[in-house]
Enzyme design. Structure first.
Site, PDB file in Angstrom:
ATOM      1  N   GLY A 116       8.186  38.147  28.161  1.00  0.00           N
ATOM      2  CA  GLY A 116       8.024  38.551  26.887  1.00  0.00           C
ATOM      3  C   GLY A 116       8.706  39.978  26.844  1.00  0.00           C
ATOM      4  O   GLY A 116       8.201  40.664  25.859  1.00  0.00           O
ATOM      5  N   TYR A 165       3.703  24.768  40.337  1.00  0.00           N
ATOM      6  CA  TYR A 165       4.133  24.018  41.056  1.00  0.00           C
ATOM      7  C   TYR A 165       3.870  23.741  42.370  1.00  0.00           C
ATOM      8  O   TYR A 165       2.882  24.643  42.930  1.00  0.00           O
ATOM      9  CB  TYR A 165       5.825  23.876  41.013  1.00  0.00           C
ATOM     10  CG  TYR A 165       6.283  23.569  39.490  1.00  0.00           C
ATOM     11  CD1 TYR A 165       6.048  22.337  39.250  1.00  0.00           C
ATOM     12  CD2 TYR A 165       6.654  24.254  38.528  1.00  0.00           C
ATOM     13  CE1 TYR A 165       6.314  21.995  37.821  1.00  0.00           C
ATOM     14  CE2 TYR A 165       6.962  24.208  37.242  1.00  0.00           C
ATOM     15  CZ  TYR A 165       6.791  22.905  36.994  1.00  0.00           C
ATOM     16  OH  TYR A 165       7.186  22.427  35.427  1.00  0.00           O
ATOM     17  N   ALA A 223      14.810  25.043  37.138  1.00  0.00           N
ATOM     18  CA  ALA A 223      14.142  24.473  38.293  1.00  0.00           C
ATOM     19  C   ALA A 223      14.928  23.012  38.697  1.00  0.00           C
ATOM     20  O   ALA A 223      15.100  22.256  37.848  1.00  0.00           O
ATOM     21  CB  ALA A 223      12.527  24.039  37.839  1.00  0.00           C
ATOM     22  N   GLY A 230      14.071  34.985  29.157  1.00  0.00           N
ATOM     23  CA  GLY A 230      14.118  33.460  29.002  1.00  0.00           C
ATOM     24  C   GLY A 230      14.564  32.935  27.579  1.00  0.00           C
ATOM     25  O   GLY A 230      15.897  32.770  27.563  1.00  0.00           O
ATOM     26  N   ALA A 244       6.388  29.838  41.571  1.00  0.00           N
ATOM     27  CA  ALA A 244       5.248  30.049  40.567  1.00  0.00           C
ATOM     28  C   ALA A 244       4.901  28.915  39.628  1.00  0.00           C
ATOM     29  O   ALA A 244       5.278  27.671  40.145  1.00  0.00           O
ATOM     30  CB  ALA A 244       6.238  31.008  39.725  1.00  0.00           C
ATOM     31  N   HIS A 250      11.254  28.492  43.878  1.00  0.00           N
ATOM     32  CA  HIS A 250      10.251  28.263  42.919  1.00  0.00           C
ATOM     33  C   HIS A 250       8.892  28.405  43.242  1.00  0.00           C
ATOM     34  O   HIS A 250       8.273  27.211  43.862  1.00  0.00           O
ATOM     35  CB  HIS A 250      10.359  27.210  41.877  1.00  0.00           C
ATOM     36  CG  HIS A 250       9.827  27.099  40.575  1.00  0.00           C
ATOM     37  ND1 HIS A 250       8.697  28.261  40.457  1.00  0.00           N
ATOM     38  CD2 HIS A 250       9.771  26.580  39.260  1.00  0.00           C
ATOM     39  CE1 HIS A 250       8.189  28.028  38.845  1.00  0.00           C
ATOM     40  NE2 HIS A 250       9.006  26.999  38.480  1.00  0.00           N
ATOM     41  N   PRO A 282      15.029  31.228  34.644  1.00  0.00           N
ATOM     42  CA  PRO A 282      15.182  29.715  35.050  1.00  0.00           C
ATOM     43  C   PRO A 282      14.526  29.160  33.810  1.00  0.00           C
ATOM     44  O   PRO A 282      13.265  29.392  33.530  1.00  0.00           O
ATOM     45  CB  PRO A 282      14.657  29.599  36.401  1.00  0.00           C
ATOM     46  CG  PRO A 282      13.630  30.617  36.704  1.00  0.00           C
ATOM     47  CD  PRO A 282      14.421  32.009  35.862  1.00  0.00           C
TER      48      PRO A 282
HETATM   49  C1  LIG Z   1      12.099  25.697  27.852  1.00  0.00           C
HETATM   50  C2  LIG Z   1      11.479  26.511  28.876  1.00  0.00           C
HETATM   51  C3  LIG Z   1      11.832  26.078  30.278  1.00  0.00           C
HETATM   52  C4  LIG Z   1      11.332  26.818  31.370  1.00  0.00           C
HETATM   53  N1  LIG Z   1      11.569  26.242  32.841  1.00  0.00           N
HETATM   54  C5  LIG Z   1      11.400  27.091  33.754  1.00  0.00           C
HETATM   55  C6  LIG Z   1      12.037  26.641  34.916  1.00  0.00           C
HETATM   56  O1  LIG Z   1      12.360  25.686  35.089  1.00  0.00           O
HETATM   57  N2  LIG Z   1      11.398  27.638  35.991  1.00  0.00           N
HETATM   58  C7  LIG Z   1      10.689  28.856  35.938  1.00  0.00           C
HETATM   59  O2  LIG Z   1      10.373  29.341  36.786  1.00  0.00           O
HETATM   60  N3  LIG Z   1      10.410  29.125  34.805  1.00  0.00           N
HETATM   61  C8  LIG Z   1      10.664  28.292  33.516  1.00  0.00           C
HETATM   62  N4  LIG Z   1      10.083  28.718  32.269  1.00  0.00           N
HETATM   63  C9  LIG Z   1       9.499  30.012  32.301  1.00  0.00           C
HETATM   64  C10 LIG Z   1      10.556  31.072  31.848  1.00  0.00           C
HETATM   65  O3  LIG Z   1      11.421  31.456  33.101  1.00  0.00           O
HETATM   66  C11 LIG Z   1       9.957  32.568  31.620  1.00  0.00           C
HETATM   67  O4  LIG Z   1       9.119  32.814  32.629  1.00  0.00           O
HETATM   68  C12 LIG Z   1       9.262  32.356  30.495  1.00  0.00           C
HETATM   69  O5  LIG Z   1      10.087  31.784  29.289  1.00  0.00           O
HETATM   70  C13 LIG Z   1       8.949  33.931  29.727  1.00  0.00           C
HETATM   71  O6  LIG Z   1      10.180  34.611  29.664  1.00  0.00           O
HETATM   72  P1  LIG Z   1      10.653  35.083  28.180  1.00  0.00           P
HETATM   73  O7  LIG Z   1       9.535  35.705  27.619  1.00  0.00           O
HETATM   74  O8  LIG Z   1      11.660  36.188  28.306  1.00  0.00           O
HETATM   75  O9  LIG Z   1      11.078  33.667  27.646  1.00  0.00           O
HETATM   76  C14 LIG Z   1      10.707  28.115  31.147  1.00  0.00           C
HETATM   77  C15 LIG Z   1      10.382  28.408  29.778  1.00  0.00           C
HETATM   78  C16 LIG Z   1      10.875  27.873  28.733  1.00  0.00           C
HETATM   79  C17 LIG Z   1      10.724  28.380  27.349  1.00  0.00           C
END
Ligand SMILES: Cc1cc2nc3c(=O)[nH]c(=O)nc-3n(C[C@H](O)[C@H](O)[C@H](O)COP(=O)(O)O)c2cc1C
Length: 356
Positions: free
Chosen positions: A291, A177, A56, A312, A174, A172, A23
């Site tokens: 990551g 929030y 979210a 993400g 995590a 959510h 998300p």
């Molecule tokens: C632009 C952006 C918005 C995000 N919004 C949310 C969100 O709405 N809900 C959530 O649980 N995590 C959110 N995250 C965290 C991502 O879900 C994810 O945990 C994080 O980017 C690490 O994963 P990655 O290394 O594959 O990017 C967001 C991350 C980014 C970069």
């Protein structure tokens, strides 16, 4: 041996691969928090994911986190989301909706009133507002009646999401929030039945999971957790707390737990919590995040440390991420400056690779 690119069944849903789109808030809804055609196009472009978890989405006006975040508490918002789910399904995809209440991790200008929280302790972090990133506002402490109303908001939001055609919902819990604020003792100083012991701090999460499961089959309900410090939300003993939480969630027969290992977007492991230890406490489906690369995701799934891996940021700039990972093709780097801007730039204008 399980493989990242193999089919998998989670709950009552079969996915063509084990790659989940995490998300991600992108602030592309309108001023009334309604998703529009641009959001439908964005998610449909990413329908190759085994599962999309849409960003979210607020369960109530005071639950909104970011300026122009989507919400799902009124009929127009449901119509907007209905077009998103239809577009994703038309492209052969599957999509869950992440339900959020921001609690203290928001700004009075975003929600039109003071934020609410387990305790009147401000989050020392920033939130995206109409004037860019600003420090979070001072919250007020929730009364038990307010908490009951929030549980009811989650129930209605889950019903709305199901009616709008989502294949399931993710709670959510995590990233600092509201639910996470209740779980962790840095933000929860209550001395009533919602504070103190693990049982008490878990109470809101348990109540919300139960009402969501009264609207959506439990086999289509996931929970996202982040034991590490997120948006200034932290616990004095996260290893014990999250061992309790993960073990307690085992009795709900949910679709999955979605675990942010380390700090989302930062360190990929927690110094004091082994993701593998938590995973062993949970007999159900486990999605790992944070990551991951093609190589680490493959290893993690192959070795059974997770059943699926979510990505993400790579999904922002690689709409055809599954194909690029499968065929070991180059990945495009996302442009951070357009994460929360308006319009198509940096949103729907990343192209899939040609050929193949
Ligand atoms: C632009 C952006 C918005 C995000 N919004 C949310 C969100 O709405 N809900 C959530 O649980 N995590 C959110 N995250 C965290 C991502 O879900 C994810 O945990 C994080 O980017 C690490 O994963 P990655 O290394 O594959 O990017 C967001 C991350 C980014 C970069």
């Amino acid at each position: 041996m399980p493989n990242l690119f193999d089919e998998v069944t989670i709950g009552s849903l079969t996915l063509p691969n084990r790659i989940v789109m995490a998300p991600m808030a992108r602030s592309r809804a309108d001023d009334l928090n309604r998703p529009g055609a641009l959001m439908a196009e964005y998610y449909a472009q990413r329908a190759g994911a085994g599962l999309i978890v849409a960003e979210a989405t607020a369960v109530s006006p005071i639950g909104r986190n970011y300026h122009r975040c989507p919400a799902i508490y009124d009929a127009d918002q449901m119509v907007g989301w209905g077009a998103v789910t239809e577009a994703v399904h038309r492209r052969g995809g599957r999509i869950f909706l992440q339900l959020v209440h921001a609690g203290r991790a928001t700004h009075a200008a975003t929600i039109g009133t003071a934020p609410s929280a387990p305790s009147a302790i401000a989050a020392s972090t920033k939130t995206f507002t109409a004037s860019g990133f600003q420090p979070c506002s001072q919250p007020r402490e929730l009364k038990v009646d307010d908490i009951n109303a929030i549980v009811a908001d989650f129930q209605l939001a889950a019903r709305n999401a199901w009616k709008a055609g989502f294949d399931g919902v993710e709670l959510h819990a995590a990233n600092g929030y509201l639910i996470d604020q209740f779980l962790k003792d840095g933000s929860n100083h209550r001395d009533d039945e919602y504070g103190g012991s693990f049982d008490n701090r878990f109470r809101l999460l348990a109540q919300v999971v139960k009402v969501i499961c009264s609207e959506v089959p439990a086999t289509r309900v996931g929970v996202r957790l982040a034991p590490g410090r997120a948006q200034d939300c932290f616990d004095s003993d996260p290893g014990s707390l999250f061992s309790y939480v993960v073990s307690a969630l085992a009795s709900y027969s949910l679709c999955y737990i979605h675990m942010v290992e380390g700090i989302a977007g930062g360190a990929t492991c927690n110094a004091d919590i082994e993701a593998a230890t938590l995973r062993r406490l949970y007999p159900g489906v486990w999605i790992a995040n944070n990551g991951f690369t093609r190589h680490t995701a493959q290893e993690t799934v192959r070795e059974g440390r997770a059943d699926l891996v979510s990505f993400g940021r790579p999904f922002i700039s690689n709409p055809d991420l599954v194909r690029r990972l499968r065929d070991n093709l180059e990945l495009t780097t996302p442009d951070k400056s357009t994460f929360f801007t308006e319009g198509a730039a940096g949103y729907t204008d990343y192209s899939p690779l040609q050929g193949g």
